[in-house]
Design a protein around this motif. Structure first.
Motif, PDB file in Angstrom:
ATOM      1  N   GLY A  47      -4.806   2.030  -8.260  1.00 40.57           N
ATOM      2  CA  GLY A  47      -5.698   2.598  -7.254  1.00 40.57           C
ATOM      3  C   GLY A  47      -7.110   2.071  -7.270  1.00 40.57           C
ATOM      4  O   GLY A  47      -7.972   2.586  -6.545  1.00 40.57           O
ATOM      5  N   ASN A 104      -0.547   7.316  -6.016  1.00 38.31           N
ATOM      6  CA  ASN A 104      -1.899   7.864  -5.991  1.00 38.31           C
ATOM      7  C   ASN A 104      -2.179   8.859  -4.875  1.00 38.31           C
ATOM      8  O   ASN A 104      -3.101   9.675  -5.004  1.00 38.31           O
ATOM      9  N   ASP A 158      -7.287  -5.551   0.237  1.00 32.20           N
ATOM     10  CA  ASP A 158      -8.181  -6.421  -0.520  1.00 32.20           C
ATOM     11  C   ASP A 158      -7.438  -7.169  -1.629  1.00 32.20           C
ATOM     12  O   ASP A 158      -7.693  -8.352  -1.882  1.00 32.20           O
ATOM     13  N   GLN A 175       0.832  -1.197   0.000  1.00 30.60           N
ATOM     14  CA  GLN A 175       0.000   0.000   0.000  1.00 30.60           C
ATOM     15  C   GLN A 175       0.871   1.254   0.000  1.00 30.60           C
ATOM     16  O   GLN A 175       0.538   2.247  -0.666  1.00 30.60           O
ATOM     17  N   SER A 206      -7.439  -1.720  -2.938  1.00 27.97           N
ATOM     18  CA  SER A 206      -6.517  -1.489  -1.824  1.00 27.97           C
ATOM     19  C   SER A 206      -5.614  -2.714  -1.687  1.00 27.97           C
ATOM     20  O   SER A 206      -5.964  -3.821  -2.106  1.00 27.97           O
ATOM     21  N   ALA A 207      -4.461  -2.533  -1.078  1.00 27.28           N
ATOM     22  CA  ALA A 207      -3.580  -3.670  -0.834  1.00 27.28           C
ATOM     23  C   ALA A 207      -4.231  -4.662   0.118  1.00 27.28           C
ATOM     24  O   ALA A 207      -4.028  -5.876   0.002  1.00 27.28           O
ATOM     25  N   ASP A 222       0.677   4.092  -2.761  1.00 27.01           N
ATOM     26  CA  ASP A 222       0.360   5.464  -2.329  1.00 27.01           C
ATOM     27  C   ASP A 222       1.373   6.481  -2.861  1.00 27.01           C
ATOM     28  O   ASP A 222       1.040   7.661  -3.010  1.00 27.01           O
ATOM     29  N   ILE A 251      -3.803  -2.649  -7.867  1.00 29.68           N
ATOM     30  CA  ILE A 251      -3.455  -1.930  -6.635  1.00 29.68           C
ATOM     31  C   ILE A 251      -2.677  -0.661  -6.983  1.00 29.68           C
ATOM     32  O   ILE A 251      -2.958   0.416  -6.448  1.00 29.68           O
TER      33      ILE A 251
END
Length: 443
Positions: free
Chosen positions: A423, A258, A429, A251, A426-427, A255, A420
Motif C-alpha cells: 500500500g 488494503n 505509479d 490495483q 499505487s498500481a 485492494d 504496491i
C-alpha cells in the motif's frame, strides 16, 4: 513438499535473491568425477521431495543400462548462484533441473545439449506448453519433467458455512463489487465475529481470512493480469504489463489486502511467501490460489482437521487464465567425452513414461509425459483429492516468463510489486516503474 519447487522464477515468492552456497562449487555439488566409478553420472535438483522419485526411476535406469546416477539436492536459495559458479568452473552435474527464467543464459553460453540431437522418439508425448517454453533458436534445450498450473484450494467447512460456491468466484475491477469481493467479506472475521464493512470491524484482530492476494508472480499476479486482458511480455520479450488492464488488475489485487481487508497484510506475505499456505492448513484462510506443487503440503498440513477441495482459479473479464510452467532436465554439453554417452542415455530415459512415472506415483508432481500423468491423478484420488482442476486449467493459459535475463527482470520488478501490495505505492505509479526497472535489467 518444499515451496521452493515453485517453478516459475528463480525468486522466492518474496522476491528475495538466493544466497550463495557456503561451500566451494566443487564441494557443494559433487559434479566432478573425483575418482567415482566411470559409469556413474551426477544429477542435480532443488527439491528434496522429488529425490525419492528419482531414486526409484534411476534404479530402473541402472538395471537397464548399467549407468549409476548419484543425486544431489542443492536448496533453492543456493541453486542458481551455485550452478553459475559450477558451470564456470566445469563442475556442473551431468544432468540437472532447469527452469524457464534461467535456461536461456545457459543455452546461449553453449552449456546445454540440444535435445533434438539426443531424443528422436516419443517427443510427441511431452506436454506441448513445456516443450514450447524451452524451444529456442531451432533447438529444444531440456527434457520436460513436470509441469504445473493454477487452481483454487478451498476450505469446505468455511465455504459451506458462509454459503459460498468456490467454483463461481469471479472478479471485475470495473464493477463496484463482484463474487470474489462479496465472498471475501463473508469469509473474513475479526475476533468479535464481525466482517469487513460491519460497524466495529477490527482488521487488526482478524482470526479468519478469505483469500491469498499477495506478490506471487505465478499464482496471483500472472493470472489476475491475464484474466483482466493484460499482457505480461510483448513479442520482443519486453515487459508490457503496465497497460490500463494491468494497472486495474494489480490495483484490484492490492485492494483486496488494503481496502477490502479480506487478505492478510503484505507485511506478512512480502516477508514469507508461504504465510498464506500455512494459514490455509491451519484453517484460518478459506481460499488459497496456488499450484499442484502445494498439494502434498496441504494434504499433510491439513490432515483430518477439515474438509477441503480444489476449484477453478478465480476468473476475470477475460476468463480464468492460468500460468503454465514446467521443469526440464538439461544435459551438460561441456561434460567429458567419457560421460556423453551416459548423459544422452539418461536424458532419453528421463523423457519416457517409465522414467517419469515415479514423480506421479509418489504424488510429487504432474509428469510431463502424457502416459505418466495419470499416475499423479491416481495417487491423489486414492487419498480423496481430485486434482482435475489443474488439468482443466491448461485449457486457458498465459505464458510464463521468457528471455535470457527474465530472472533479472523479475528480480528488479518484484520489490516494486511488493510496495504496491503493502500500500505504499499505487498500481498507477508502481507498475510503470516496475516495467521500466524490469526492462532495464533485461536489456
Amino acid at each position: 513438499m518444499l515451496s521452493r519447487r515453485r517453478l516459475l522464477t528463480a525468486l522466492a515468492a518474496t522476491g528475495a535473491v538466493g544466497t550463495a552456497a557456503a561451500c566451494s562449487p566443487s564441494s557443494s555439488n559433487g559434479g566432478g568425477d573425483d575418482g567415482e566409478d566411470a559409469k556413474t553420472l551426477t544429477f542435480r535438483l532443488w527439491d528434496e521431495t522429488a529425490k525419492p522419485a528419482y531414486e526409484e526411476s534411476f534404479q530402473a535406469f541402472t538395471e537397464k543400462t548399467g549407468w549409476k546416477v548419484a543425486i544431489t539436492v542443492v536448496p533453492w536459495d543456493e541453486y542458481w548462484k551455485t550452478l553459475s559458479l559450477d558451470v564456470g568452473s566445469s563442475e556442473a552435474a551431468d544432468v540437472y533441473w532447469m527452469n524457464s527464467a534461467n535456461f536461456v543464459q545457459f543455452q546461449e553460453s553453449g552449456n546445454l545439449m540440444n535435445i533434438n540431437d539426443v531424443v528422436t522418439e516419443g517427443r510427441d508425448k511431452w506436454v506441448k506448453s513445456v516443450v514450447d517454453l524451452y524451444t529456442r533458436d531451432g533447438g529444444l534445450w531440456g527434457v520436460p519433467q513436470l509441469w504445473d498450473s493454477i487452481a483454487l484450494y478451498y476450505n469446505k467447512n468455511l465455504t459451506d458455512a458462509a454459503g459460498i460456491d468456490p467454483a463461481s468466484l469471479r472478479f471485475d475491477p470495473a464493477a463496484p463489487t463482484d463474487a470474489l469481493r462479496d465472498a471475501g467479506r463473508a469469509l473474513t472475521l475479526d475476533q468479535g465475529g464481525k466482517h469487513p464493512g460491519d460497524e466495529g470491524f477490527d482488521p487488526n484482530t482478524r482470526t479468519q481470512f478469505a483469500f491469498n492476494a499477495q506478490a506471487d508472480r505465478q499464482a496471483i499476479i500472472g493470472p489476475f493480469l491475464a484474466s483482466n486482458g493484460a499482457q505480461w511480455q510483448d513479442a520482443d520479450e519486453k515487459y508490457s504489463f503496465a497497460s490500463a488492464e494491468g494497472i486495474a488488475a494489480f490495483q484490484y489485487a492490492a485492494d483486496l489486502v488494503n481496502v477490502q481487508q479480506i487478505a492478510p497484510s503484505a507485511a506478512d506475505t512480502n516477508e514469507n511467501g508461504d504465510f498464506t499456505r500455512d494459514l490455509f492448513t491451519q484453517g484460518k484462510l478459506a481460499l488459497f490460489q496456488s499450484g499442484p506443487y502445494n498439494v502434498k503440503n496441504i494434504a499433510e498440513g491439513v490432515g483430518d482437521t477439515f474438509a477441503w477441495g480444489i476449484a477453478p482459479l478465480v476468473a476475470g473479464p477475460a476468463g480464468g487464465k492460468s500460468v503454465i510452467h514446467g521443469v526440464v532436465a538439461v544435459g551438460n554439453a561441456r561434460a567429458g567425452d567419457e560421460k556423453k554417452e551416459g548423459i544422452q542415455e539418461l536424458l532419453r530415459w528421463l523423457g519416457t513414461a517409465d522414467g517419469q512415472r515415479p514423480l506421479g506415483t509418489q504424488g510429487v508432481a504432474f509428469p510431463a509425459h502424457a502416459d505418466a500423468q495419470g499416475a499423479f491423478v491416481e495417487h491423489w484420488s486414492g487419498k480423496g483429492v481430485d486434482v482435475q482442476q489443474f488439468i482443466t486449467a491448461t485449457n486457458d493459459t498465459t505464458p510464463a516468463d521468457r528471455g535470457a535475463k527474465s530472472n533479472a527482470g523479475l528480480e528488479a520488478a518484484m520489490p516494486i510489486f511488493q510496495e504496491i501490495f503493502i500500500g505504499r505505492l499505487s498500481a498507477a505509479d508502481g507498475l510503470p516503474a516496475a516495467q521500466e526497472a524490469g526492462n532495464e535489467a533485461m536489456a
